[in-house]
Write an enzyme that holds these catalytic residues in place. Structure first.
Site, PDB file in Angstrom:
ATOM      1  N   GLU A   1      39.738  45.594  43.227  1.00  0.00           N
ATOM      2  CA  GLU A   1      39.014  46.920  43.080  1.00  0.00           C
ATOM      3  C   GLU A   1      39.574  48.061  42.213  1.00  0.00           C
ATOM      4  OE1 GLU A   1      37.658  48.828  46.523  1.00  0.00           O
ATOM      5  OE2 GLU A   1      36.011  47.266  46.860  1.00  0.00           O
TER       6      GLU A   1
ATOM      7  N   SER B   1      32.302  44.162  45.232  1.00  0.00           N
ATOM      8  CA  SER B   1      31.121  44.427  46.166  1.00  0.00           C
ATOM      9  C   SER B   1      30.067  43.936  45.047  1.00  0.00           C
ATOM     10  CB  SER B   1      31.231  45.994  46.371  1.00  0.00           C
ATOM     11  OG  SER B   1      29.927  46.109  47.114  1.00  0.00           O
ATOM     12  N   GLY B   2      28.865  43.484  45.667  1.00  0.00           N
ATOM     13  CA  GLY B   2      27.728  43.111  44.994  1.00  0.00           C
ATOM     14  C   GLY B   2      27.802  41.713  44.126  1.00  0.00           C
TER      15      GLY B   2
ATOM     16  N   THR C   1      28.870  37.378  50.422  1.00  0.00           N
ATOM     17  CA  THR C   1      28.314  37.348  51.652  1.00  0.00           C
ATOM     18  C   THR C   1      27.339  36.279  51.745  1.00  0.00           C
ATOM     19  OG1 THR C   1      28.440  39.665  52.351  1.00  0.00           O
ATOM     20  CG2 THR C   1      27.000  38.325  53.737  1.00  0.00           C
TER      21      THR C   1
ATOM     22  N   GLY D   1      37.013  42.024  46.834  1.00  0.00           N
ATOM     23  CA  GLY D   1      37.638  41.456  45.701  1.00  0.00           C
ATOM     24  C   GLY D   1      38.683  42.572  45.176  1.00  0.00           C
TER      25      GLY D   1
ATOM     26  N   ASN E   1      26.042  47.620  45.757  1.00  0.00           N
ATOM     27  CA  ASN E   1      25.512  46.735  46.288  1.00  0.00           C
ATOM     28  C   ASN E   1      24.510  47.090  47.662  1.00  0.00           C
ATOM     29  OD1 ASN E   1      24.791  44.288  47.821  1.00  0.00           O
ATOM     30  ND2 ASN E   1      26.631  43.704  48.276  1.00  0.00           N
TER      31      ASN E   1
ATOM     32  N   SER F   1      26.316  45.661  51.024  1.00  0.00           N
ATOM     33  CA  SER F   1      27.960  45.458  50.706  1.00  0.00           C
ATOM     34  C   SER F   1      28.669  45.465  52.016  1.00  0.00           C
ATOM     35  CB  SER F   1      28.316  46.498  49.984  1.00  0.00           C
ATOM     36  OG  SER F   1      29.830  46.493  49.947  1.00  0.00           O
ATOM     37  N   SER F   2      29.414  44.296  52.257  1.00  0.00           N
ATOM     38  CA  SER F   2      30.457  44.190  53.431  1.00  0.00           C
ATOM     39  C   SER F   2      31.503  45.369  53.231  1.00  0.00           C
ATOM     40  CB  SER F   2      30.887  42.715  53.318  1.00  0.00           C
ATOM     41  OG  SER F   2      29.787  41.974  53.572  1.00  0.00           O
TER      42      SER F   2
END
Length: 1127
Positions: A409, A127-128, A132, A407, A177, A180-181
């Protein structure tokens, strides 16, 4: 100019030579660090990180690992995504330019379009890291390079605008982020045979629905909640029963409600616009927002305990206001939903048992309903977008997939969500290694290179540990959730310790493996899995509940009873007619099935990889945290990827560009190689004495095993280019010196020639000047000599002339004197003779003169007076203007009659002369003016102001104006008058504009805007016209009783040109022999017939309300009063 040429020429020549040597730039030119990690030497984790940092510090955020793109998030805008960059990378070889995401997107798109290979682009990272944004860049590039057209542009716009909608409902602010998605997205973009987009299909994976009810500290709920409260209008919020204050909603965290750089109000407008472009109807958007508002209201419902007689506690809703508003939004009966929060029904094939829920269970049911409601709403949203963007044709389609998913984690506290995410990344890593090796093997076979097995870590054993159907972790978790009896997270961990204790990648403190019994880094309620990216510690707490994802059947049935159309679609299992007693599939089972389907889909496509890396946790530019980047490099498996890529041959290149780049290193190939490119490369490498084991010849490419060999070639090329530059400079300097010498020599010859010419010119000018001086002196002497001779001759001639003149004068004077004497004598004789004859006559007629002397003297005197009178009148005659009333005064009283008669005669003659100059049109105008004078002079106060105004007739140019073409064709006779008048309404006295047309036979009233005929009245039906004596433009056209035109009654009109209209109307009636003359009634009070009623129109003097104009006002049904300003 020579100096500028001196300094610029070497550079220009060098550029020209290099441009001929090398048509296209290369990845290896002007390289910061190493653009392709496969070429990194030496290869280690430290050099890998150092190379990434070096490129990141120079804003080079993209790096290759073969065909894989590593993307570093710069946390700032870079000027590398412009339209010029798109054109730069369009239709270029992958390694032709510096690393860029556009190169990968172009390679994938061209392979899809030209080779008919389905593509997929896998974007991974934590994330970040910019996943996206990377997917947006890929889609925007494909949209820019594919075809154009109205339908194609519409499809591209819908595909691009689906992103803001999904981001609003599926993204949230996290500590890592701001956007973040919180779901995985896979989009299949479908193309036709030309490469133009036809549509797309979106699949979503594992929405983090637990975020709806609870967010970690420093994070927010999904964006749509904040956007709705910030950007919706007050009217919309009122309909949704919401308030803008975030603090009034329990599901919204307050510590991060506002985020710097995020404008929630503007984002809401963007989302609404995107929904409209994608194709959402207004009622669908309203239903969507109602469900979002219902989730917020659901979080505000609180419960209190209430004891029952049987000793069990029952939950009750504290404040029913939020429950009531939620039920009103969803159309649910309040009592039904309230009971569902207090009771739970368990149904079997034979019986149905209802139990009460305590407060904790009620809160669990509430949160489960909120999570399911939002999760199903998001799934419906994806389905609805797919309906809009799906391809409309059924023909064969090419597909490009874009995967944007979590990704790997590794957090301090890892739970069920991280376990599922890491399982998905294990599968992606597995398919990545398989596809990479397969791609390498296929290229080797295609090029005829011997394939050697590559040793690499196969993570299939880890995937089997998780997904095995019998003893896998997910299978055991499902088994534990489904078995009867008491099920807890601890019982699940006990089962794992029993089944997986001997697995080499599974670790637990309570397992039978003795080596972990004293491992204090491993808590008792946790287990650890050694993933391909490293070891991850999972806390078992919450695994069972999150895997169950249980929603009580009572709540599903209550939702189905809602009158809201969307709710029935989201909760189909609540239909009483379709009760299913089977337990719904668990979250782990559903995700494993989705991942399996995704893997099968990816295996059918040609993969392209983008690995996203986050440089720091501060979300700031120019900061590179090596430990964080190293952590991501490990769990993304980038070092493994480089080793797999370098296990065979590290570098490969087609023969033609290879020969073109290195041909200057060999005398046989420089400057031009005449034979095939492969033979030229063989000669080149042989002359450089490169060991044979360092390269291999394929069918179309040369393969280099070690990066050192490539760097050796690059170093030799750099040295050779320096030698070539030195040679070019040497040749240029020699050419420059020779050119300078020849120029100086030529200049010396030119200067000498010019000097000799100048000296001869000076000498010639001196001789010429001397000659001119001598000539001028000689000519002067000769002229003076001739002048003296001429002057002497002239003086002699003047003397003769003077003497002759004096002599002739003397002779003339003598003759004059003689003639004068003779004339005096003759005159004296004549005078004496005249006097004698006069005396003789007087003596003869004296007697007659005395008898008639008085009468003769009187006649003579009168004659002289008349003569003097007429001569004086001639001099004082007035002008020829008919309006000039001046006349000379009479000199004598006895001439009074004659004087007046002459004045009258002169005026008539003057008028006749003036009329003789008139044209027929002007004569008719004056006749109309005369008729107007006879009709209105001293009768109508408006008449004096009309005398000076010419009668034009056509004031609207009806024959020229295309607007009235239809009206002009309606009128058959010649139009005598066309003007805009006001038709007075008897109801209120207000006027409506009408076009007034007058012909020889009829008058016509038509609408001013449309030209439509409103009334046509033959002049035979017109009996009289009534006007007032005041200074107004009102007139009434009275029709004969019994005529066809009199059915609607008389016309009361108003016009500033009343005098002209009535005059033309009167003259038209007088000129016709078959009808009586139209009479003109001038009175301040007259009657007008309106249908069956007669109305009196009365004119009064006063001050109207609207200023100085004339106003008409209705007093009663029988009286219209017209106020005219006082004069």
């Amino acid at each position: 100019m020579l100096n500028e040429l001196h300094y610029r020429a070497p550079e220009l020549i060098l550029r020209q030579v290099l441009s001929k040597m090398e048509v296209k730039t290369s990845l290896l030119d002007n390289m910061i660090g190493v653009g392709d990690m496969v070429l990194l030497e030496p290869l280690s984790e430290e050099t890998f990180i150092e190379n990434l940092k070096k490129r990141f510090d120079h804003n080079e955020i993209y790096t290759y690992i073969g065909s894989v793109v590593i993307s570093m998030n710069p946390y700032k805008s870079l000027p590398i995504y412009t339209a010029e960059k798109v054109e730069e990378y369009r239709n270029r070889n992958f390694y032709e330019l510096s690393p860029h995401i556009y190169a990968l997107a172009d390679e994938a798109y061209r392979s899809l379009r030209d080779q008919d290979k389905d593509q997929c682009i896998l974007i991974t990272g934590e994330s970040g890291a910019g996943k996206t944004e990377a997917s947006k860049f890929v889609m925007s590039y494909v949209a820019a390079v594919c075809g154009k057209g109205h339908e194609v542009n519409k499809v591209k716009e819908q595909l691009l605008q689906s992103n803001p909608v999904l981001e609003a409902f599926g993204n949230a602010k996290t500590v890592r982020n701001d956007n973040s998605s919180r779901f995985g997205k896979y989009m299949d973009i479908e193309f036709d045979f030309k490469g133009d987009p036809l549509g797309g299909v979106i699949s979503n994976y594992l929405l983090e629905k637990s975020r709806v009810v609870k967010q970690p500290r420093g994070e927010r709920n999904f964006h749509i909640f904040y956007q709705l409260l910030s950007g919706a209008s007050d009217d919309t919020l009122k309909k949704l029963k919401l308030d803008r204050d975030f603090s009034k909603y329990n599901y919204l965290s307050l510590d991060s409600a506002t985020v710097n750089g995020l404008d929630d109000a503007a984002s809401f407008r963007t989302v609404r616009n995107a929904m409209q472009i994608v194709g959402f109807m207004e009622d669908e958007v309203q239903s969507l927002l109602e469900l979002v508002a219902a989730v917020l209201k659901l979080g505000n419902i609180e419960f209190k305990p209430e004891s029952r007689c049987n000793g069990y506690d029952e939950s009750r809703v504290k404040d029913k206001n939020d429950l009531k508003e939620m039920c009103e939004l969803l159309g649910i009966e309040q009592s039904v939903l309230e009971r569902a929060f207090s009771f739970r029904s368990v149904e079997t094939k034979t019986e149905k048992v209802s139990t009460t829920l305590n407060v904790a269970q009620a809160y669990y049911a509430r949160d489960a309903l909120a999570k399911n409601l939002y999760s199903r709403l998001f799934s419906w949203l994806v389905t609805r977008i797919n309906e809009s963007i799906k391809a409309q044709t059924q023909t064969h389609k090419k597909v490009m997939g874009v995967l944007d998913i979590y990704g790997f984690e590794i957090f301090e506290d890892n739970s069920f969500e991280q376990f599922i995410i890491n399982y998905c990344n294990e599968k992606l890593q597995q398919i990545f290694i398989e596809l990479t090796l397969r791609e390498e093997q296929e290229e080797y076979i295609r090029e005829g290179i011997e394939w050697t097995n590559i040793e690499y870590f196969n993570n299939a054993i880890i995937c089997d540990l998780i997904e095995n159907n019998t003893n896998g972790i997910l299978a055991m978790l499902d088994e534990e959730c489904l078995r009867p009896g008491t099920v807890t997270d601890e019982t699940f961990l006990d089962k794992l310790n029993t089944v997986c204790a001997k697995h080499q990648h599974f670790e637990s403190r309570q397992s039978k493996n003795s080596k972990f019994l004293t491992d204090h880094s491993l808590p008792h309620n946790c287990f650890r899995i050694q993933h391909y990216a490293g070891k991850v510690l999972y806390r078992v707490e919450g695994f069972v509940d999150k895997n169950n994802d249980l929603l009580y059947r009572d709540l599903s049935q209550a939702m189905y009873k809602a009158n809201h159309s969307l709710i029935k679609i989201l909760f189909p299992e609540g239909n009483p007619a379709k009760v299913n007693l089977k337990r719904p599939p668990t979250a782990g089972f559903q995700f494993r099935a989705s991942v399996g389907t995704l893997m099968k889909n990816l295996l059918t496509k040609n993969p392209n990889y983008i690995r996203c890396i986050k440089p720091n946790d501060k979300k700031a530019a120019h900061i590179f945290t090596e430990s964080l980047v190293c952590h991501q490099v490990r769990y993304l498996g980038l070092m493994e990827n480089v080793r797999v890529r370098r296990a065979g041959y590290a570098f490969r290149q087609a023969y033609e560009p290879c020969l073109e780049r290195y041909k200057m290193l060999c005398k046989q190939t420089w400057p031009h190689w005449k034979g095939p490119a492969r033979e030229g490369v063989e000669v080149l490498l042989k002359s450089l004495q490169v060991p044979a084991e360092e390269f291999a010849y394929g069918r179309s490419k040369v393969f280099i095993r070690n990066p050192k060999t490539l760097f050796f070639l690059e170093e030799k090329r750099r040295q050779c280019l320096e030698d070539l530059a030195t040679l070019i400079q040497k040749i240029y300097r020699g050419w420059k010196c020779r050119t300078h010498f020849l120029l100086m020599k030529k200049s010396q010859v030119v200067v000498a020639a010019w000097y000799r010419r100048f000296a001869q010119q000076k000498k010639y000018q001196k001789i010429r000047f001397s000659t001119l001086v001598v000539q001028s002196f000689i000519r002067g002497w000769k002229a003076r000599k001739i002048l003296r001779e001429l002057k002497h001759k002239k003086r002699c001639e003047m003397a003769v002339t003077t003497i002759s003149a004096f002599w002739h004068g003397t002779q003339a004077r003598r003759e004059l004197k003689r003639l004068k004497e003779e004339a005096r004598r003759k005159h004296a004789v004549a005078v004496i003779w005249a006097y004698w004859l006069g005396l003789k006559v007087r003596r003869e007629y004296r007697k007659f003169f005395r008898a008639n002397a008085g009468r003769k003297i009187y006649e003579f005197t009168i004659q002289r007076i008349m003569q003097k009178y007429f001569l004086g009148l001639k001099k004082t005659m007035p002008s020829m203007s008919p309006i000039d009333k001046t006349w000379p005064a009479r000199p004598y009283r006895f001439l009074d009659g004659t004087h007046q008669e002459l004045r009258k005669i002169f005026h008539l003659w003057r008028c006749k002369k003036y009329r003789s100059q008139f044209t027929k049109q002007k004569k008719a105008t004056y006749e109309e003016k005369l008729a107007a004078s006879e009709l209105f002079k001293d009768k109508k106060a408006l008449y004096p102001s009309s005398v000076g105004q010419p009668f034009k007739g056509d004031y609207v140019e009806i024959t020229k104006n295309p607007k009235y073409q239809k009206l002009n064709s309606y009128v058959e006779d010649k139009v005598l008058l066309a003007d805009v008048v006001s038709k007075i309404n008897r109801a209120n006295g207000k006027g409506a504009p009408r076009i007034f047309l007058l012909t020889k036979k009829s008058l016509v009233l038509a609408d001013q805007k449309t030209g439509q005929v409103k009334a046509s009245v033959p002049l035979l039906d017109l009996s009289s016209v009534s006007v007032s004596t005041q200074n107004d433009g009102f007139f009434a056209l009275k029709l004969k009783e019994g005529s066809t035109s009199a059915a609607k009654g008389d016309f009361l009109l108003s016009s500033d040109r009343l005098i002209e209209i009535i005059t033309k109307l009167h003259r038209t009636g007088a000129a016709s022999a078959d009808r009586n003359q139209i009479s003109i009634d001038i009175s301040d009070e007259f009657l007008v017939q309106f249908k069956q009623d007669k109305v009196c129109v009365k004119f009064i003097q006063g001050t109207p309300k609207n200023g100085n104009g004339v106003s008409c006002k209705r007093k009663n049904n029988r009286l219209l009063e017209v106020s005219v300003p006082s004069p």
